[in-house]
Design a protein around this motif. Structure first.
Motif, PDB file in Angstrom:
ATOM      1  N   LEU A   1     -20.572   0.360  -8.400  1.00 38.53           N
ATOM      2  CA  LEU A   1     -19.835   1.540  -8.838  1.00 38.53           C
ATOM      3  C   LEU A   1     -19.176   1.296 -10.198  1.00 38.53           C
ATOM      4  N   LYS A   2     -18.720   0.075 -10.398  1.00 41.73           N
ATOM      5  CA  LYS A   2     -18.006  -0.270 -11.626  1.00 41.73           C
ATOM      6  C   LYS A   2     -18.879  -0.064 -12.862  1.00 41.73           C
ATOM      7  N   THR A   3     -20.145  -0.430 -12.769  1.00 45.81           N
ATOM      8  CA  THR A   3     -21.034  -0.363 -13.932  1.00 45.81           C
ATOM      9  C   THR A   3     -21.908   0.886 -13.949  1.00 45.81           C
ATOM     10  N   SER A   4     -21.674   1.782 -13.038  1.00 43.51           N
ATOM     11  CA  SER A   4     -22.470   3.007 -12.956  1.00 43.51           C
ATOM     12  C   SER A   4     -22.261   3.875 -14.196  1.00 43.51           C
ATOM     13  N   ASN A   5     -23.278   4.611 -14.538  1.00 45.92           N
ATOM     14  CA  ASN A   5     -23.181   5.579 -15.634  1.00 45.92           C
ATOM     15  C   ASN A   5     -22.604   6.908 -15.165  1.00 45.92           C
ATOM     16  N   VAL A   6     -22.439   7.039 -13.866  1.00 47.42           N
ATOM     17  CA  VAL A   6     -21.896   8.258 -13.280  1.00 47.42           C
ATOM     18  C   VAL A   6     -20.368   8.124 -13.218  1.00 47.42           C
ATOM     19  N   VAL A   7     -19.691   9.041 -13.854  1.00 46.74           N
ATOM     20  CA  VAL A   7     -18.231   8.983 -13.938  1.00 46.74           C
ATOM     21  C   VAL A   7     -17.599   8.989 -12.551  1.00 46.74           C
ATOM     22  N   ARG A   8     -18.133   9.775 -11.657  1.00 46.81           N
ATOM     23  CA  ARG A   8     -17.580   9.837 -10.294  1.00 46.81           C
ATOM     24  C   ARG A   8     -17.638   8.472  -9.612  1.00 46.81           C
ATOM     25  N   ASP A   9     -18.714   7.731  -9.799  1.00 51.41           N
ATOM     26  CA  ASP A   9     -18.817   6.387  -9.229  1.00 51.41           C
ATOM     27  C   ASP A   9     -17.724   5.476  -9.778  1.00 51.41           C
ATOM     28  N   GLN A  10     -17.496   5.551 -11.057  1.00 52.75           N
ATOM     29  CA  GLN A  10     -16.450   4.737 -11.684  1.00 52.75           C
ATOM     30  C   GLN A  10     -15.070   5.126 -11.159  1.00 52.75           C
ATOM     31  N   GLN A  11     -14.857   6.405 -10.952  1.00 53.14           N
ATOM     32  CA  GLN A  11     -13.581   6.872 -10.413  1.00 53.14           C
ATOM     33  C   GLN A  11     -13.377   6.384  -8.976  1.00 53.14           C
ATOM     34  N   ILE A  12     -14.440   6.356  -8.196  1.00 56.55           N
ATOM     35  CA  ILE A  12     -14.361   5.852  -6.828  1.00 56.55           C
ATOM     36  C   ILE A  12     -13.984   4.375  -6.845  1.00 56.55           C
ATOM     37  N   CYS A  13     -14.576   3.611  -7.738  1.00 57.93           N
ATOM     38  CA  CYS A  13     -14.265   2.191  -7.862  1.00 57.93           C
ATOM     39  C   CYS A  13     -12.799   1.992  -8.229  1.00 57.93           C
ATOM     40  N   ILE A  14     -12.312   2.733  -9.180  1.00 61.56           N
ATOM     41  CA  ILE A  14     -10.915   2.641  -9.599  1.00 61.56           C
ATOM     42  C   ILE A  14      -9.984   3.016  -8.453  1.00 61.56           C
ATOM     43  N   CYS A  15     -10.315   4.064  -7.731  1.00 60.69           N
ATOM     44  CA  CYS A  15      -9.498   4.507  -6.594  1.00 60.69           C
ATOM     45  C   CYS A  15      -9.484   3.444  -5.500  1.00 60.69           C
ATOM     46  N   PHE A  16     -10.634   2.859  -5.219  1.00 61.35           N
ATOM     47  CA  PHE A  16     -10.724   1.797  -4.218  1.00 61.35           C
ATOM     48  C   PHE A  16      -9.809   0.633  -4.581  1.00 61.35           C
ATOM     49  N   LEU A  17      -9.893   0.172  -5.824  1.00 56.41           N
ATOM     50  CA  LEU A  17      -9.069  -0.953  -6.256  1.00 56.41           C
ATOM     51  C   LEU A  17      -7.585  -0.596  -6.232  1.00 56.41           C
ATOM     52  N   HIS A  18      -7.267   0.589  -6.682  1.00 59.29           N
ATOM     53  CA  HIS A  18      -5.870   1.022  -6.688  1.00 59.29           C
ATOM     54  C   HIS A  18      -5.304   1.014  -5.266  1.00 59.29           C
ATOM     55  N   ASN A  19      -6.058   1.555  -4.328  1.00 61.29           N
ATOM     56  CA  ASN A  19      -5.597   1.588  -2.935  1.00 61.29           C
ATOM     57  C   ASN A  19      -5.493   0.183  -2.343  1.00 61.29           C
ATOM     58  N   LEU A  20      -6.443  -0.679  -2.682  1.00 62.61           N
ATOM     59  CA  LEU A  20      -6.417  -2.043  -2.181  1.00 62.61           C
ATOM     60  C   LEU A  20      -5.174  -2.778  -2.681  1.00 62.61           C
ATOM     61  N   PHE A  21      -4.869  -2.672  -3.966  1.00 61.37           N
ATOM     62  CA  PHE A  21      -3.700  -3.347  -4.516  1.00 61.37           C
ATOM     63  C   PHE A  21      -2.404  -2.717  -4.016  1.00 61.37           C
ATOM     64  N   ASP A  22      -2.404  -1.426  -3.849  1.00 56.00           N
ATOM     65  CA  ASP A  22      -1.224  -0.733  -3.348  1.00 56.00           C
ATOM     66  C   ASP A  22      -0.913  -1.141  -1.900  1.00 56.00           C
ATOM     67  N   GLU A  23      -1.933  -1.475  -1.168  1.00 57.80           N
ATOM     68  CA  GLU A  23      -1.795  -1.860   0.238  1.00 57.80           C
ATOM     69  C   GLU A  23      -1.221  -3.271   0.396  1.00 57.80           C
ATOM     70  N   PHE A  24      -1.191  -4.048  -0.683  1.00 59.69           N
ATOM     71  CA  PHE A  24      -0.727  -5.440  -0.625  1.00 59.69           C
ATOM     72  C   PHE A  24       0.629  -5.575   0.055  1.00 59.69           C
ATOM     73  N   ARG A  25       1.504  -4.644  -0.177  1.00 56.51           N
ATOM     74  CA  ARG A  25       2.851  -4.744   0.394  1.00 56.51           C
ATOM     75  C   ARG A  25       2.860  -4.714   1.919  1.00 56.51           C
ATOM     76  N   PHE A  26       1.761  -4.265   2.524  1.00 55.24           N
ATOM     77  CA  PHE A  26       1.669  -4.193   3.982  1.00 55.24           C
ATOM     78  C   PHE A  26       0.830  -5.321   4.592  1.00 55.24           C
ATOM     79  N   PHE A  27       0.257  -6.188   3.775  1.00 57.06           N
ATOM     80  CA  PHE A  27      -0.648  -7.216   4.288  1.00 57.06           C
ATOM     81  C   PHE A  27       0.017  -8.102   5.331  1.00 57.06           C
ATOM     82  N   GLY A  28       1.285  -8.381   5.196  1.00 59.37           N
ATOM     83  CA  GLY A  28       1.991  -9.225   6.154  1.00 59.37           C
ATOM     84  C   GLY A  28       2.063  -8.630   7.550  1.00 59.37           C
ATOM     85  N   LYS A  29       1.808  -7.332   7.654  1.00 59.17           N
ATOM     86  CA  LYS A  29       1.841  -6.652   8.952  1.00 59.17           C
ATOM     87  C   LYS A  29       0.443  -6.439   9.534  1.00 59.17           C
ATOM     88  N   TYR A  30      -0.585  -6.828   8.795  1.00 57.84           N
ATOM     89  CA  TYR A  30      -1.960  -6.652   9.261  1.00 57.84           C
ATOM     90  C   TYR A  30      -2.226  -7.563  10.460  1.00 57.84           C
TER      91      TYR A  30
END
Length: 89
Positions: A1-30
């Motif tokens: 997705l990161k290297t895709s020429n489709v803008v939507r794919d790139q946006q999905i990749c960015i959203c995935f990473l953003h959510n993953l990093f944002d979730e870090f604060r809850f990892f201790g409760k996983y």
């Protein structure tokens, strides 16, 4: 997705990473299994150079912050499991 020429794919990749990093604060409760899988994901993103620049810095900061915690805490295990994925790099 990161290297895709489709803008939507790139946006999905960015959203995935953003959510993953944002979730870090809850990892201790996983639950243990989910935390181990998340650590594997973090480490492999770094190991295979799937993230760079700002996301890489953020991922490394998450791992290193986790390793600053006492070894008895679950978040420390996350950091240890993640770093084991990319220590050869």
């Amino acid at each position: 997705l990161k290297t895709s020429n489709v803008v939507r794919d790139q946006q999905i990749c960015i959203c995935f990473l953003h959510n993953l990093f944002d979730e870090f604060r809850f990892f201790g409760k996983y639950p243990d299994n989910e935390l181990a899988l998340t650590a594997l994901l973090f480490g492999q993103l770094i190991n295979f150079q799937l993230i760079a620049f700002m996301p890489l810095g953020l991922a490394l900061r998450c791992v290193f912050e986790a390793l600053k915690k006492p070894p008895s805490q679950k978040i420390f295990r996350f950091g240890l499991q993640a770093i084991m994925q990319f220590y050869t790099r």
